[in-house]
Scaffold this active site. Sequence first.
Site, PDB file in Angstrom:
ATOM      1  N   GLY A 252      30.555  49.316  42.339  1.00 13.16           N
ATOM      2  CA  GLY A 252      30.890  48.060  41.690  1.00 13.16           C
ATOM      3  C   GLY A 252      30.601  47.971  40.216  1.00 13.16           C
ATOM      4  N   GLU A 289      27.549  54.365  45.285  1.00 16.08           N
ATOM      5  CA  GLU A 289      28.963  54.521  45.675  1.00 16.08           C
ATOM      6  C   GLU A 289      29.916  54.066  44.575  1.00 16.08           C
ATOM      7  OE1 GLU A 289      29.327  51.969  49.061  1.00 16.08           O
ATOM      8  OE2 GLU A 289      28.385  53.388  50.421  1.00 16.08           O
ATOM      9  N   PRO A 290      29.846  54.655  43.391  1.00 23.55           N
ATOM     10  CA  PRO A 290      30.764  54.208  42.339  1.00 23.55           C
ATOM     11  C   PRO A 290      32.197  54.621  42.631  1.00 23.55           C
ATOM     12  CG  PRO A 290      29.516  56.120  41.596  1.00 23.55           C
ATOM     13  CD  PRO A 290      28.961  55.747  42.940  1.00 23.55           C
ATOM     14  N   GLY A 291      33.122  53.765  42.288  1.00 16.33           N
ATOM     15  CA  GLY A 291      34.544  54.083  42.369  1.00 16.33           C
ATOM     16  C   GLY A 291      35.126  53.951  40.968  1.00 16.33           C
ATOM     17  N   ARG A 328      47.036  45.326  39.272  1.00 18.71           N
ATOM     18  CA  ARG A 328      45.852  44.573  38.833  1.00 18.71           C
ATOM     19  C   ARG A 328      46.176  43.340  37.981  1.00 18.71           C
ATOM     20  NH1 ARG A 328      42.269  46.160  35.999  1.00 18.71           N
ATOM     21  NH2 ARG A 328      40.557  45.233  37.126  1.00 18.71           N
ATOM     22  N   TYR A 332      44.785  40.082  39.738  1.00 23.06           N
ATOM     23  CA  TYR A 332      43.528  39.523  39.200  1.00 23.06           C
ATOM     24  C   TYR A 332      43.677  38.991  37.781  1.00 23.06           C
ATOM     25  CZ  TYR A 332      41.863  43.329  42.378  1.00 23.06           C
ATOM     26  OH  TYR A 332      41.666  44.210  43.400  1.00 23.06           O
ATOM     27  N   CYS A 358      61.465  41.529  40.808  1.00 24.51           N
ATOM     28  CA  CYS A 358      61.900  40.132  40.885  1.00 24.51           C
ATOM     29  C   CYS A 358      60.766  39.208  41.305  1.00 24.51           C
ATOM     30  CB  CYS A 358      63.079  40.019  41.833  1.00 24.51           C
ATOM     31  SG  CYS A 358      64.394  41.120  41.336  1.00 24.51           S
ATOM     32  N   GLU A 359      59.775  39.051  40.442  1.00 24.43           N
ATOM     33  CA  GLU A 359      58.628  38.160  40.650  1.00 24.43           C
ATOM     34  C   GLU A 359      58.153  37.738  39.267  1.00 24.43           C
ATOM     35  OE1 GLU A 359      57.052  37.256  43.480  1.00 24.43           O
ATOM     36  OE2 GLU A 359      58.078  38.623  44.867  1.00 24.43           O
TER      37      GLU A 359
HETATM   38  C1  LIG Z   1      35.124  49.335  46.859  1.00 24.61           C
HETATM   39  C2  LIG Z   1      33.816  49.813  47.286  1.00 24.61           C
HETATM   40  C3  LIG Z   1      33.022  50.587  46.424  1.00 24.61           C
HETATM   41  C4  LIG Z   1      33.435  50.946  45.034  1.00 24.61           C
HETATM   42  O1  LIG Z   1      33.606  49.856  44.192  1.00 24.61           O
HETATM   43  P1  LIG Z   1      33.902  50.076  42.627  1.00 24.61           P
HETATM   44  O2  LIG Z   1      33.959  48.716  42.073  1.00 24.61           O
HETATM   45  O3  LIG Z   1      35.202  50.786  42.527  1.00 24.61           O
HETATM   46  O4  LIG Z   1      32.775  50.895  42.083  1.00 24.61           O
HETATM   47  C5  LIG Z   1      31.815  51.039  46.913  1.00 24.61           C
HETATM   48  N1  LIG Z   1      31.390  50.745  48.154  1.00 24.61           N
HETATM   49  C6  LIG Z   1      32.117  49.994  49.007  1.00 24.61           C
HETATM   50  C7  LIG Z   1      31.601  49.706  50.353  1.00 24.61           C
HETATM   51  C8  LIG Z   1      33.346  49.503  48.599  1.00 24.61           C
HETATM   52  O5  LIG Z   1      34.059  48.744  49.443  1.00 24.61           O
END
Ligand SMILES: *Cc1c(COP(=O)(O)O)cnc(C)c1O
Length: 431
Positions: A252, A289-291, A328, A332, A358-359
């Site tokens: 997150g 858990e970075p994404g 996005r 958002y 078409c939106e």
């Molecule tokens: C989406 C998610 C993440 C990653 O979130 P980011 O905002 O991309 O870092 C990590 N853990 C869980 C359980 C998620 O659902």
Amino acid sequence: MTKVIPLPHLSGFTERNGVWYAEEIPLTNLAKEFGTPLYVYSKKALKEAYEAYDRACIDAKGKRRARVHYAMKANSNLAVIDCFKNLGAGFDLVSGGELARALAIGAEPSSLVFAGVGKSAAEITQALKAGVKCINVESIAELHKINRVAKGLNCRAPISLRVNPDVDAQTHPYISTGLKGNKFGIAYYEVLKTYREAVQLSQIDIVGIDCHIGSQITTTEPYLDALDKVLDLVEQLKKEGIIIHHLDLGGGLGIAYGAETPPDITEFTNALLDRIDERGFAHLDVILEPGRSLVGNAGVLLTQVEYLKPGTEKNFCIVDAAMTELLRPALYEAHHGIVPIEKKSAKSVIYDVVGPVCESGDWLGRDRALAVEEGDVLAILSAGAYGFVMASNYNTRPMPAEILVDGKNAYVVRERQKLVDLFAHEKVPTK
Ligand SMILES: *Cc1c(COP(=O)(O)O)cnc(C)c1O
């Protein structure tokens, strides 16, 4: 009036004398060779982002304090996840599909954690058969379902309960997940009770505790608030003889799309690890858990200007990418920097950059000063996370190609979808 929003710092993409490059390749070459819309990722940027996290996971004495499990929903292209696997990452998965991707690149099952509010019995079966490290449980009903499935397979299920800590991550409501009004996790007041219940179940092994409070969070405070609340639970569980081995703090952490100033990775990680130590939990294994913060600024979306359409209220710059390639902004109202990939002498005009779908919600940037002409190519920045993975075929639009750049080399890591592929599985009933 238009606000001038600064461009984010990008390590894989640079402007040199008015021309934008992905590492050592001019983006104009990629647009010409592979067409638009086109996703382009930089391997260097992926590697640098991962290494910053990994360095932060090792303390001054060289001891590993935490592990990175890349949340692949942010960008699950096999080439991207393979790159992280080779750097030593584990993965956070949210579906059986993502589990299949992880196994397809040969990820160690013991490096996989499986989250998600609605896991089906089939997905739980798939995860237990694969031998994942942990299933993160999001409800009492799910806990019982996992126990039943494990019984059927005659195996044990390693689990962690996902705590909903009820903290405000101060982010967009659609990407906040740790408030009690959100669907995610087990309500804080029910967590202890649920662990006590888990102890009684024949096939369940309690291994951890986890939380994930939202996405695009740009301060450390909400994490510390959530951490304190989770540690209070670990303390209480210990008193009751329920031992927790790992603490998964979710992902997150935000990135700069414009003027945001997310904390430095090392400072962020240190703040969390220091708090864990201060509270006497230095023995816990920590998972991050970075994404987004690993991939967001490692990708751009290239799109060609189809038409310039001046108006009395607004001028529109109509491009060949849309909400179908990058959702996005529509979802958002998210901001992405937009730049022409080659500086031209055209006059700068304020445009809304919009797609052909078409939106009315199909826009990519609002009130942008751009010096462009028909046929020019724009780069939409910070498109590495939640870009391609959210693409759709709405309006029967084929999904774009994805390119991974490594120095002077460009690799097609996903081919552009062909029109025939879009309806290949449809059937007209015959009488
Ligand atoms: C989406 C998610 C993440 C990653 O979130 P980011 O905002 O991309 O870092 C990590 N853990 C869980 C359980 C998620 O659902």
